[in-house]
Design a protein around this motif. Sequence first.
Motif, short mmCIF file in Angstrom:
data_model
loop_
_atom_site.label_atom_id
_atom_site.label_comp_id
_atom_site.label_asym_id
_atom_site.label_seq_id
_atom_site.Cartn_x
_atom_site.Cartn_y
_atom_site.Cartn_z
N LEU A 18 0.84 -1.20 0.00
CA LEU A 18 0.00 0.00 0.00
C LEU A 18 0.88 1.25 0.00
N GLN A 19 1.96 1.23 0.75
CA GLN A 19 2.84 2.39 0.83
C GLN A 19 3.57 2.63 -0.49
N ILE A 20 4.00 1.53 -1.13
CA ILE A 20 4.68 1.66 -2.41
C ILE A 20 3.75 2.28 -3.45
N GLN A 21 2.49 1.86 -3.43
CA GLN A 21 1.50 2.45 -4.35
C GLN A 21 1.28 3.92 -4.03
N ARG A 22 1.25 4.25 -2.74
CA ARG A 22 0.99 5.63 -2.32
C ARG A 22 2.11 6.56 -2.77
N PHE A 23 3.35 6.07 -2.75
CA PHE A 23 4.50 6.92 -3.04
C PHE A 23 5.11 6.62 -4.40
N GLU A 24 4.32 6.09 -5.32
CA GLU A 24 4.90 5.72 -6.62
C GLU A 24 5.40 6.93 -7.40
N GLN A 25 4.91 8.12 -7.07
CA GLN A 25 5.41 9.34 -7.71
C GLN A 25 6.66 9.89 -7.00
N ASN A 26 6.99 9.30 -5.85
CA ASN A 26 8.17 9.71 -5.09
C ASN A 26 9.04 8.49 -4.85
N PRO A 27 9.84 8.06 -5.82
CA PRO A 27 10.57 6.80 -5.71
C PRO A 27 11.56 6.75 -4.55
N GLU A 28 11.97 7.93 -4.03
CA GLU A 28 12.91 7.91 -2.91
C GLU A 28 12.21 7.59 -1.58
N ILE A 29 10.88 7.57 -1.60
CA ILE A 29 10.10 7.23 -0.40
C ILE A 29 9.41 5.89 -0.66
N TYR A 30 9.57 4.93 0.24
CA TYR A 30 8.88 3.66 0.05
C TYR A 30 8.25 3.13 1.34
N CYS A 31 8.36 3.88 2.44
CA CYS A 31 7.66 3.49 3.66
C CYS A 31 7.27 4.75 4.43
N ASN A 32 6.34 4.59 5.35
CA ASN A 32 5.77 5.75 6.04
C ASN A 32 6.79 6.50 6.89
N ALA A 33 7.77 5.80 7.43
CA ALA A 33 8.78 6.46 8.26
C ALA A 33 9.58 7.48 7.47
N MET A 34 9.59 7.37 6.14
CA MET A 34 10.40 8.25 5.30
C MET A 34 9.62 9.48 4.80
N ILE A 35 8.36 9.61 5.21
CA ILE A 35 7.56 10.75 4.75
C ILE A 35 8.20 12.05 5.23
N PRO A 36 8.57 12.97 4.33
CA PRO A 36 9.17 14.24 4.77
C PRO A 36 8.12 15.12 5.45
N SER A 37 8.58 16.05 6.25
CA SER A 37 7.68 16.88 7.05
C SER A 37 6.64 17.62 6.21
N HIS A 38 7.05 18.09 5.03
CA HIS A 38 6.13 18.89 4.23
C HIS A 38 5.01 18.06 3.60
N LEU A 39 5.14 16.72 3.67
CA LEU A 39 4.09 15.87 3.11
C LEU A 39 3.23 15.18 4.16
N VAL A 40 3.57 15.38 5.44
CA VAL A 40 2.87 14.66 6.50
C VAL A 40 1.38 14.97 6.51
N LYS A 41 1.02 16.24 6.45
CA LYS A 41 -0.39 16.60 6.50
C LYS A 41 -1.16 16.10 5.29
N GLU A 42 -0.49 16.06 4.14
CA GLU A 42 -1.14 15.58 2.92
C GLU A 42 -1.35 14.07 2.95
N VAL A 43 -0.36 13.33 3.42
CA VAL A 43 -0.41 11.87 3.41
C VAL A 43 -1.17 11.33 4.62
N CYS A 44 -1.14 12.08 5.74
CA CYS A 44 -1.74 11.58 6.99
C CYS A 44 -2.83 12.52 7.49
#
Length: 512
Positions: free
Chosen positions: A422-448
Amino acid sequence: MVAKTFGSAVSGIDAKLITIEVNVGQGTNFFMVGLPDSAVKESQQRVESALKNFGYKMPRQKVVVNLAPAGIRKEGSSYDLPIAMGILKASEQVLFPTLDQYVIMGELALDGKLRPVKGVLPIAIEARKSGLKGFILPIENAAEASIVNSLNIIGVSNVGEAIRFLEGELDIEPLVTDTRDIFYNALAKYEFDFADVQGQENIKRAMEIAATGGHNIIMIGPPGAGKTMLAKRLPSILPPLSLQEALETTKIHSVAGKLGENASLIAQRPFRSPHHVISDIALIGEGGNPQPGEISLSHNGVLFLDELPEFKRTVLEVMKQPLEERKVTISRAKVSVDYPANFMLIASMNPCPCGYYNHPEKACVCGPGVVQHYLNKVSGPLLDSIDLHVEVTPVKFDEMTSTGKVESSDSIRDRVINGRKLQIQRFEQNPEIYCNAMIPSHLVKEVCPINEAGKALLKKAMERLGLSARAYDRILKVARTVADLANSENIKVEHLAEAIQYRSLDREGWAG
Protein backbone atom coordinates in the motif's frame (compact mmCIF):
# COMPACT_ATOMS: atom_id res chain seq x y z
CA MET A 1 59.70 -3.47 -22.35
CA VAL A 2 56.45 -2.05 -20.99
CA ALA A 3 53.67 -4.36 -19.76
CA LYS A 4 50.17 -3.29 -18.81
CA THR A 5 47.45 -4.89 -16.72
CA PHE A 6 44.58 -3.70 -14.56
CA GLY A 7 43.77 -3.58 -10.88
CA SER A 8 41.21 -1.56 -8.97
CA ALA A 9 40.90 0.90 -6.08
CA VAL A 10 37.77 0.94 -3.93
CA SER A 11 36.32 4.28 -2.81
CA GLY A 12 33.17 4.08 -0.71
CA ILE A 13 31.16 1.20 -2.13
CA ASP A 14 32.32 1.77 -5.69
CA ALA A 15 35.54 0.83 -7.48
CA LYS A 16 37.75 2.65 -9.96
CA LEU A 17 39.89 0.91 -12.54
CA ILE A 18 43.64 1.25 -11.98
CA THR A 19 46.10 0.72 -14.83
CA ILE A 20 49.29 -0.99 -13.66
CA GLU A 21 52.18 -0.27 -16.00
CA VAL A 22 55.57 -1.96 -15.53
CA ASN A 23 58.73 -0.99 -17.39
CA VAL A 24 62.00 -2.94 -17.14
CA GLY A 25 65.01 -1.20 -18.66
CA GLN A 26 68.61 -0.20 -18.20
CA GLY A 27 69.72 0.73 -14.73
CA THR A 28 69.18 -0.52 -11.22
CA ASN A 29 66.71 -0.23 -8.34
CA PHE A 30 62.96 -0.65 -8.00
CA PHE A 31 60.65 2.36 -8.23
CA MET A 32 56.91 2.51 -7.58
CA VAL A 33 54.97 5.67 -8.44
CA GLY A 34 51.32 6.70 -8.49
CA LEU A 35 50.52 7.47 -4.80
CA PRO A 36 51.07 3.99 -3.32
CA ASP A 37 50.81 3.60 0.47
CA SER A 38 53.30 1.64 2.58
CA ALA A 39 51.49 -1.69 2.06
CA VAL A 40 51.68 -1.28 -1.73
CA LYS A 41 55.35 -0.27 -1.63
CA GLU A 42 56.19 -3.35 0.44
CA SER A 43 54.89 -5.56 -2.37
CA GLN A 44 58.44 -5.65 -3.82
CA GLN A 45 59.60 -8.09 -1.12
CA ARG A 46 56.47 -10.25 -1.30
CA VAL A 47 56.58 -10.41 -5.12
CA GLU A 48 60.28 -11.28 -5.20
CA SER A 49 59.93 -14.12 -2.70
CA ALA A 50 56.75 -15.50 -4.32
CA LEU A 51 58.25 -15.55 -7.84
CA LYS A 52 61.46 -17.18 -6.59
CA ASN A 53 59.43 -20.06 -5.07
CA PHE A 54 57.98 -20.79 -8.51
CA GLY A 55 61.25 -20.64 -10.44
CA TYR A 56 61.10 -17.02 -11.64
CA LYS A 57 63.27 -14.08 -10.64
CA MET A 58 63.03 -10.38 -9.95
CA PRO A 59 64.92 -8.49 -12.73
CA ARG A 60 68.28 -7.06 -11.66
CA GLN A 61 67.55 -3.97 -13.77
CA LYS A 62 65.66 -0.75 -13.32
CA VAL A 63 61.99 -1.63 -12.64
CA VAL A 64 59.38 1.13 -12.66
CA VAL A 65 55.80 0.34 -11.59
CA ASN A 66 53.27 3.07 -12.32
CA LEU A 67 49.78 2.94 -10.80
CA ALA A 68 47.54 5.21 -12.88
CA PRO A 69 45.72 7.51 -12.51
CA ALA A 70 48.39 8.92 -10.23
CA GLY A 71 45.96 11.22 -8.40
CA ILE A 72 44.13 8.34 -6.67
CA ARG A 73 45.77 6.94 -3.55
CA LYS A 74 46.35 3.16 -3.72
CA GLU A 75 46.10 1.26 -0.46
CA GLY A 76 46.50 -2.32 0.73
CA SER A 77 48.29 -5.45 -0.38
CA SER A 78 45.85 -6.54 -3.09
CA TYR A 79 48.09 -5.13 -5.88
CA ASP A 80 50.74 -7.82 -5.30
CA LEU A 81 49.48 -10.23 -7.97
CA PRO A 82 49.02 -7.75 -10.87
CA ILE A 83 52.44 -6.20 -10.13
CA ALA A 84 54.01 -9.67 -10.24
CA MET A 85 52.33 -10.46 -13.58
CA GLY A 86 53.44 -7.13 -15.02
CA ILE A 87 57.05 -7.67 -13.93
CA LEU A 88 57.14 -11.14 -15.50
CA LYS A 89 55.88 -9.86 -18.85
CA ALA A 90 58.00 -6.68 -18.87
CA SER A 91 61.13 -8.69 -18.14
CA GLU A 92 60.16 -11.12 -20.95
CA GLN A 93 60.22 -14.17 -18.69
CA VAL A 94 56.71 -15.01 -19.99
CA LEU A 95 54.54 -13.76 -22.87
CA PHE A 96 51.02 -13.32 -21.39
CA PRO A 97 49.19 -12.37 -24.64
CA THR A 98 45.91 -11.64 -22.81
CA LEU A 99 47.29 -9.85 -19.73
CA ASP A 100 45.57 -6.54 -20.53
CA GLN A 101 42.15 -8.23 -20.81
CA TYR A 102 41.82 -8.98 -17.09
CA VAL A 103 41.49 -7.21 -13.79
CA ILE A 104 43.91 -8.96 -11.44
CA MET A 105 43.88 -8.64 -7.64
CA GLY A 106 45.38 -10.65 -4.80
CA GLU A 107 47.78 -10.53 -1.87
CA LEU A 108 50.84 -12.77 -2.14
CA ALA A 109 52.30 -14.83 0.68
CA LEU A 110 56.08 -15.33 0.62
CA ASP A 111 55.60 -18.90 -0.65
CA GLY A 112 53.48 -17.68 -3.58
CA LYS A 113 50.07 -18.60 -2.21
CA LEU A 114 47.25 -16.08 -2.54
CA ARG A 115 45.38 -14.55 0.36
CA PRO A 116 41.82 -13.18 -0.02
CA VAL A 117 41.20 -9.46 -0.44
CA LYS A 118 38.41 -6.98 0.34
CA GLY A 119 36.03 -5.17 -2.01
CA VAL A 120 35.83 -7.89 -4.66
CA LEU A 121 32.18 -7.33 -5.61
CA PRO A 122 32.46 -3.62 -6.55
CA ILE A 123 35.70 -4.42 -8.41
CA ALA A 124 33.93 -7.11 -10.46
CA ILE A 125 31.10 -4.70 -11.27
CA GLU A 126 33.61 -2.07 -12.44
CA ALA A 127 35.49 -4.66 -14.54
CA ARG A 128 32.30 -5.58 -16.37
CA LYS A 129 31.45 -1.91 -16.93
CA SER A 130 34.91 -1.35 -18.42
CA GLY A 131 34.39 -4.15 -20.93
CA LEU A 132 37.19 -6.38 -19.68
CA LYS A 133 37.11 -10.12 -20.33
CA GLY A 134 37.56 -11.40 -16.79
CA PHE A 135 38.78 -11.12 -13.22
CA ILE A 136 41.69 -13.16 -11.83
CA LEU A 137 41.61 -13.30 -8.03
CA PRO A 138 42.14 -15.56 -4.98
CA ILE A 139 39.95 -18.63 -5.09
CA GLU A 140 38.40 -17.77 -1.70
CA ASN A 141 36.93 -14.60 -3.25
CA ALA A 142 35.66 -16.24 -6.45
CA ALA A 143 32.14 -17.02 -5.18
CA GLU A 144 31.63 -13.38 -4.22
CA ALA A 145 32.83 -12.06 -7.60
CA SER A 146 30.72 -14.62 -9.51
CA ILE A 147 27.59 -12.73 -8.44
CA VAL A 148 28.42 -10.50 -11.44
CA ASN A 149 27.46 -12.19 -14.69
CA SER A 150 28.99 -11.67 -18.16
CA LEU A 151 32.48 -11.67 -16.61
CA ASN A 152 34.91 -14.61 -16.50
CA ILE A 153 35.75 -15.21 -12.84
CA ILE A 154 39.07 -17.08 -12.58
CA GLY A 155 39.89 -18.21 -9.05
CA VAL A 156 43.51 -19.22 -8.41
CA SER A 157 45.20 -20.46 -5.25
CA ASN A 158 48.78 -19.36 -5.98
CA VAL A 159 50.89 -17.25 -8.31
CA GLY A 160 51.92 -20.34 -10.34
CA GLU A 161 48.31 -21.05 -11.35
CA ALA A 162 47.85 -17.43 -12.43
CA ILE A 163 51.01 -17.59 -14.56
CA ARG A 164 50.07 -20.85 -16.24
CA PHE A 165 46.52 -19.65 -16.92
CA LEU A 166 47.70 -16.42 -18.56
CA GLU A 167 50.26 -18.39 -20.60
CA GLY A 168 47.47 -20.67 -21.82
CA GLU A 169 48.99 -23.81 -20.26
CA LEU A 170 46.31 -24.22 -17.57
CA ASP A 171 42.61 -24.28 -18.39
CA ILE A 172 40.55 -22.90 -15.51
CA GLU A 173 36.79 -23.01 -15.98
CA PRO A 174 35.25 -19.63 -15.05
CA LEU A 175 33.08 -19.85 -11.96
CA VAL A 176 29.41 -19.30 -12.80
CA THR A 177 26.81 -18.69 -10.11
CA ASP A 178 23.05 -18.57 -10.50
CA THR A 179 22.60 -15.40 -8.45
CA ARG A 180 18.83 -15.48 -8.54
CA ASP A 181 18.75 -19.10 -7.39
CA ILE A 182 21.01 -18.33 -4.40
CA PHE A 183 19.00 -15.22 -3.64
CA TYR A 184 15.54 -16.79 -3.66
CA ASN A 185 16.64 -19.93 -1.80
CA ALA A 186 18.07 -17.92 1.08
CA LEU A 187 15.32 -15.31 1.41
CA ALA A 188 13.28 -16.94 4.17
CA LYS A 189 16.05 -18.67 6.15
CA TYR A 190 16.08 -16.99 9.55
CA GLU A 191 17.61 -18.38 12.71
CA PHE A 192 15.00 -16.81 15.01
CA ASP A 193 11.20 -16.92 14.75
CA PHE A 194 8.38 -15.27 16.68
CA ALA A 195 6.79 -18.71 16.98
CA ASP A 196 9.29 -19.32 19.80
CA VAL A 197 8.03 -16.36 21.86
CA GLN A 198 5.30 -17.03 24.40
CA GLY A 199 3.20 -14.01 25.38
CA GLN A 200 4.36 -10.44 24.75
CA GLU A 201 1.55 -9.88 22.25
CA ASN A 202 1.66 -6.09 22.68
CA ILE A 203 5.38 -6.04 21.84
CA LYS A 204 4.84 -8.24 18.79
CA ARG A 205 2.13 -5.84 17.65
CA ALA A 206 4.48 -2.85 18.06
CA MET A 207 7.20 -4.65 16.10
CA GLU A 208 4.73 -5.50 13.35
CA ILE A 209 3.86 -1.80 13.07
CA ALA A 210 7.55 -0.85 13.11
CA ALA A 211 8.39 -3.38 10.38
CA THR A 212 5.46 -2.28 8.21
CA GLY A 213 6.25 1.41 8.31
CA GLY A 214 10.05 1.21 8.72
CA HIS A 215 9.76 2.94 12.10
CA ASN A 216 12.45 3.08 14.77
CA ILE A 217 11.49 1.49 18.08
CA ILE A 218 12.75 1.45 21.67
CA MET A 219 11.78 -1.11 24.30
CA ILE A 220 11.84 -0.20 27.99
CA GLY A 221 11.62 -2.93 30.58
CA PRO A 222 13.30 -4.78 33.45
CA PRO A 223 16.13 -7.28 33.04
CA GLY A 224 15.02 -10.68 31.73
CA ALA A 225 11.76 -9.43 30.22
CA GLY A 226 12.81 -10.57 26.71
CA LYS A 227 13.91 -7.33 25.04
CA THR A 228 16.98 -8.79 23.31
CA MET A 229 15.14 -11.97 22.36
CA LEU A 230 12.40 -9.95 20.67
CA ALA A 231 14.86 -7.64 18.92
CA LYS A 232 16.70 -10.56 17.31
CA ARG A 233 13.44 -11.69 15.70
CA LEU A 234 12.61 -8.37 14.04
CA PRO A 235 14.48 -9.14 10.77
CA SER A 236 12.34 -12.27 10.33
CA ILE A 237 9.19 -10.17 9.78
CA LEU A 238 10.70 -7.47 7.57
CA PRO A 239 9.87 -7.60 3.85
CA PRO A 240 12.41 -9.68 1.89
CA LEU A 241 15.32 -7.87 0.29
CA SER A 242 15.00 -7.04 -3.37
CA LEU A 243 17.86 -8.27 -5.58
CA GLN A 244 19.11 -4.69 -5.93
CA GLU A 245 19.09 -4.22 -2.14
CA ALA A 246 20.91 -7.53 -1.70
CA LEU A 247 23.65 -6.45 -4.13
CA GLU A 248 24.06 -3.09 -2.41
CA THR A 249 24.21 -4.74 1.03
CA THR A 250 26.76 -7.27 -0.20
CA LYS A 251 28.93 -4.48 -1.66
CA ILE A 252 29.12 -2.73 1.71
CA HIS A 253 30.08 -5.92 3.56
CA SER A 254 32.59 -6.74 0.81
CA VAL A 255 34.32 -3.37 1.14
CA ALA A 256 34.45 -3.81 4.93
CA GLY A 257 35.86 -7.33 4.60
CA LYS A 258 32.95 -8.83 6.55
CA LEU A 259 31.80 -11.45 4.04
CA GLY A 260 34.28 -14.17 4.94
CA GLU A 261 35.85 -16.78 2.67
CA ASN A 262 33.76 -18.40 -0.09
CA ALA A 263 30.86 -16.08 0.74
CA SER A 264 28.35 -15.07 -1.89
CA LEU A 265 25.28 -12.84 -2.05
CA ILE A 266 23.73 -11.59 1.21
CA ALA A 267 20.05 -12.47 0.85
CA GLN A 268 18.86 -11.72 4.39
CA ARG A 269 18.54 -8.35 6.04
CA PRO A 270 21.58 -7.67 8.24
CA PHE A 271 21.25 -7.46 12.02
CA ARG A 272 24.06 -5.58 13.73
CA SER A 273 24.36 -5.36 17.52
CA PRO A 274 27.47 -3.39 18.57
CA HIS A 275 28.56 -3.44 22.22
CA HIS A 276 27.94 -0.29 24.24
CA VAL A 277 31.70 0.44 24.51
CA ILE A 278 31.83 1.17 20.75
CA SER A 279 33.33 4.53 19.74
CA ASP A 280 31.55 7.10 17.60
CA ILE A 281 34.18 6.58 14.86
CA ALA A 282 33.58 2.82 14.76
CA LEU A 283 29.83 3.41 14.56
CA ILE A 284 30.03 5.89 11.69
CA GLY A 285 33.13 4.65 9.83
CA GLU A 286 36.85 4.90 10.29
CA GLY A 287 40.31 4.81 8.77
CA GLY A 288 42.48 7.03 6.57
CA ASN A 289 40.68 5.37 3.67
CA PRO A 290 37.25 5.43 5.38
CA GLN A 291 35.67 2.01 5.93
CA PRO A 292 31.97 1.39 6.63
CA GLY A 293 30.95 1.56 10.29
CA GLU A 294 28.19 -0.35 12.06
CA ILE A 295 25.59 2.11 10.78
CA SER A 296 26.41 1.32 7.15
CA LEU A 297 26.84 -2.42 7.81
CA SER A 298 23.21 -2.41 8.99
CA HIS A 299 22.03 -0.75 5.74
CA ASN A 300 18.77 -2.35 4.54
CA GLY A 301 18.54 -4.11 7.89
CA VAL A 302 18.44 -3.53 11.64
CA LEU A 303 20.82 -1.77 14.04
CA PHE A 304 20.18 -2.96 17.60
CA LEU A 305 21.53 -0.90 20.50
CA ASP A 306 21.10 -2.88 23.72
CA GLU A 307 21.19 -0.96 27.01
CA LEU A 308 20.94 2.39 25.20
CA PRO A 309 21.86 4.68 28.16
CA GLU A 310 25.15 2.80 28.58
CA PHE A 311 26.40 4.06 25.20
CA LYS A 312 28.53 7.19 25.32
CA ARG A 313 26.53 10.30 24.63
CA THR A 314 28.81 11.27 21.73
CA VAL A 315 28.05 7.90 20.10
CA LEU A 316 24.32 8.47 20.32
CA GLU A 317 24.56 12.05 19.08
CA VAL A 318 26.35 11.10 15.84
CA MET A 319 23.41 8.88 14.89
CA LYS A 320 20.90 11.71 14.57
CA GLN A 321 22.02 12.86 11.12
CA PRO A 322 22.17 9.35 9.56
CA LEU A 323 18.73 8.61 10.98
CA GLU A 324 17.34 11.64 9.17
CA GLU A 325 19.36 11.60 5.94
CA ARG A 326 19.79 7.78 5.63
CA LYS A 327 23.40 8.14 4.58
CA VAL A 328 26.79 8.78 6.20
CA THR A 329 29.37 11.19 4.83
CA ILE A 330 32.88 10.53 6.13
CA SER A 331 35.33 13.34 5.50
CA ARG A 332 39.09 13.10 5.93
CA ALA A 333 41.84 15.54 4.97
CA LYS A 334 42.26 14.13 1.45
CA VAL A 335 39.09 12.12 0.86
CA SER A 336 35.36 12.23 1.41
CA VAL A 337 33.08 9.24 0.84
CA ASP A 338 29.37 8.56 1.21
CA TYR A 339 28.05 5.30 2.59
CA PRO A 340 24.34 4.44 2.54
CA ALA A 341 22.79 4.06 6.00
CA ASN A 342 19.12 3.25 5.51
CA PHE A 343 18.51 1.13 8.59
CA MET A 344 15.86 0.51 11.23
CA LEU A 345 17.00 1.42 14.73
CA ILE A 346 15.80 -0.81 17.53
CA ALA A 347 16.99 0.02 21.03
CA SER A 348 16.38 -1.39 24.48
CA MET A 349 16.95 -0.04 27.96
CA ASN A 350 16.17 -0.62 31.60
CA PRO A 351 13.83 2.00 33.08
CA CYS A 352 16.39 2.83 35.80
CA PRO A 353 19.82 1.69 37.07
CA CYS A 354 18.35 -1.09 39.21
CA GLY A 355 15.96 -2.06 36.41
CA TYR A 356 12.68 -2.18 38.34
CA TYR A 357 11.14 1.28 38.07
CA ASN A 358 7.42 0.89 37.24
CA HIS A 359 7.75 -2.90 37.70
CA PRO A 360 4.39 -4.53 38.53
CA GLU A 361 5.83 -6.66 41.33
CA LYS A 362 9.37 -5.66 42.37
CA ALA A 363 10.15 -2.36 44.06
CA CYS A 364 12.66 0.11 42.62
CA VAL A 365 15.55 0.87 44.99
CA CYS A 366 16.88 3.89 43.11
CA GLY A 367 17.03 7.13 45.07
CA PRO A 368 15.21 10.42 44.25
CA GLY A 369 16.24 11.89 40.92
CA VAL A 370 18.25 8.82 39.91
CA VAL A 371 15.72 7.65 37.34
CA GLN A 372 15.59 11.06 35.69
CA HIS A 373 19.39 11.23 35.61
CA TYR A 374 19.50 7.79 34.02
CA LEU A 375 16.97 8.71 31.33
CA ASN A 376 18.78 11.98 30.63
CA LYS A 377 21.72 9.97 29.26
CA VAL A 378 19.59 9.61 26.12
CA SER A 379 18.97 13.03 24.58
CA GLY A 380 15.51 14.31 23.83
CA PRO A 381 16.19 14.85 20.09
CA LEU A 382 17.29 11.21 19.73
CA LEU A 383 14.18 9.95 21.53
CA ASP A 384 12.04 12.18 19.31
CA SER A 385 13.51 10.43 16.25
CA ILE A 386 12.37 7.04 17.61
CA ASP A 387 8.77 6.57 16.58
CA LEU A 388 7.62 3.86 18.98
CA HIS A 389 8.33 3.67 22.73
CA VAL A 390 7.14 0.35 24.11
CA GLU A 391 7.07 -0.93 27.68
CA VAL A 392 8.08 -4.56 28.07
CA THR A 393 6.81 -6.38 31.16
CA PRO A 394 7.87 -9.84 32.35
CA VAL A 395 5.93 -12.77 30.91
CA LYS A 396 3.51 -14.32 33.39
CA PHE A 397 3.94 -17.97 34.33
CA ASP A 398 0.65 -19.02 32.72
CA GLU A 399 1.69 -17.47 29.38
CA MET A 400 5.18 -18.95 29.63
CA THR A 401 3.86 -22.50 30.10
CA SER A 402 0.98 -22.20 27.64
CA THR A 403 0.81 -24.91 24.97
CA GLY A 404 -1.35 -22.86 22.62
CA LYS A 405 -0.23 -22.16 19.07
CA VAL A 406 1.92 -19.05 18.68
CA GLU A 407 1.85 -17.00 15.48
CA SER A 408 4.95 -17.50 13.36
CA SER A 409 7.13 -14.85 11.75
CA ASP A 410 5.90 -15.93 8.29
CA SER A 411 2.28 -15.00 8.99
CA ILE A 412 3.27 -11.68 10.56
CA ARG A 413 5.53 -10.94 7.60
CA ASP A 414 2.65 -11.53 5.17
CA ARG A 415 0.73 -8.68 6.82
CA VAL A 416 3.85 -6.50 6.81
CA ILE A 417 4.36 -7.11 3.08
CA ASN A 418 0.71 -6.22 2.34
CA GLY A 419 1.10 -2.99 4.32
CA ARG A 420 4.30 -2.12 2.44
CA LYS A 421 2.54 -2.70 -0.90
CA LEU A 422 0.00 0.00 0.00
CA GLN A 423 2.84 2.39 0.83
CA ILE A 424 4.68 1.66 -2.41
CA GLN A 425 1.50 2.45 -4.35
CA ARG A 426 0.99 5.63 -2.32
CA PHE A 427 4.50 6.92 -3.04
CA GLU A 428 4.90 5.72 -6.62
CA GLN A 429 5.41 9.34 -7.71
CA ASN A 430 8.17 9.71 -5.09
CA PRO A 431 10.57 6.80 -5.71
CA GLU A 432 12.91 7.91 -2.91
CA ILE A 433 10.10 7.23 -0.40
CA TYR A 434 8.88 3.66 0.05
CA CYS A 435 7.66 3.49 3.66
CA ASN A 436 5.77 5.75 6.04
CA ALA A 437 8.78 6.46 8.26
CA MET A 438 10.40 8.25 5.30
CA ILE A 439 7.56 10.75 4.75
CA PRO A 440 9.17 14.24 4.77
CA SER A 441 7.68 16.88 7.05
CA HIS A 442 6.13 18.89 4.23
CA LEU A 443 4.09 15.87 3.11
CA VAL A 444 2.87 14.66 6.50
CA LYS A 445 -0.39 16.60 6.50
CA GLU A 446 -1.14 15.58 2.92
CA VAL A 447 -0.41 11.87 3.41
CA CYS A 448 -1.74 11.58 6.99
CA PRO A 449 -4.95 13.67 7.17
CA ILE A 450 -7.10 13.26 10.29
CA ASN A 451 -10.72 14.26 10.99
CA GLU A 452 -11.94 16.66 13.67
CA ALA A 453 -12.30 13.93 16.30
CA GLY A 454 -8.74 12.85 15.61
CA LYS A 455 -7.47 16.42 15.88
CA ALA A 456 -9.19 16.85 19.26
CA LEU A 457 -7.66 13.60 20.54
CA LEU A 458 -4.18 14.54 19.31
CA LYS A 459 -4.40 18.05 20.75
CA LYS A 460 -5.33 16.68 24.17
CA ALA A 461 -2.49 14.15 24.03
CA MET A 462 0.10 16.74 23.00
CA GLU A 463 -0.94 19.19 25.75
CA ARG A 464 -0.91 16.48 28.42
CA LEU A 465 2.35 14.82 27.37
CA GLY A 466 4.15 17.97 26.27
CA LEU A 467 5.06 16.47 22.88
CA SER A 468 7.31 18.30 20.42
CA ALA A 469 6.43 19.10 16.81
CA ARG A 470 8.67 16.23 15.72
CA ALA A 471 6.76 13.83 17.99
CA TYR A 472 3.53 15.12 16.41
CA ASP A 473 4.79 14.09 12.98
CA ARG A 474 5.92 10.71 14.32
CA ILE A 475 2.49 9.98 15.77
CA LEU A 476 0.80 10.76 12.45
CA LYS A 477 3.22 8.53 10.54
CA VAL A 478 2.68 5.63 12.96
CA ALA A 479 -1.10 6.15 12.77
CA ARG A 480 -0.82 5.97 8.97
CA THR A 481 0.96 2.63 9.31
CA VAL A 482 -1.66 1.30 11.75
CA ALA A 483 -4.35 2.27 9.22
CA ASP A 484 -2.41 0.50 6.44
CA LEU A 485 -2.28 -2.70 8.50
CA ALA A 486 -6.06 -2.41 8.91
CA ASN A 487 -6.32 -1.82 5.14
CA SER A 488 -8.04 1.50 5.88
CA GLU A 489 -7.77 4.39 3.45
CA ASN A 490 -8.35 6.96 6.21
CA ILE A 491 -6.73 7.37 9.62
CA LYS A 492 -9.43 6.73 12.21
CA VAL A 493 -9.53 7.73 15.87
CA GLU A 494 -8.65 4.21 17.01
CA HIS A 495 -5.58 4.21 14.75
CA LEU A 496 -4.48 7.54 16.21
CA ALA A 497 -5.11 6.35 19.78
CA GLU A 498 -2.90 3.30 19.23
CA ALA A 499 -0.14 5.48 17.80
CA ILE A 500 -0.28 7.86 20.80
CA GLN A 501 0.17 5.02 23.28
CA TYR A 502 3.56 4.27 21.71
CA ARG A 503 5.11 7.41 23.24
CA SER A 504 5.74 5.92 26.70
CA LEU A 505 8.81 8.00 27.51
CA ASP A 506 6.84 11.23 26.92
CA ARG A 507 4.29 10.36 29.61
CA GLU A 508 4.18 11.74 33.10
CA GLY A 509 5.40 9.11 35.49
CA TRP A 510 8.69 8.59 33.66
CA ALA A 511 10.21 11.65 35.31
CA GLY A 512 11.70 9.64 38.16
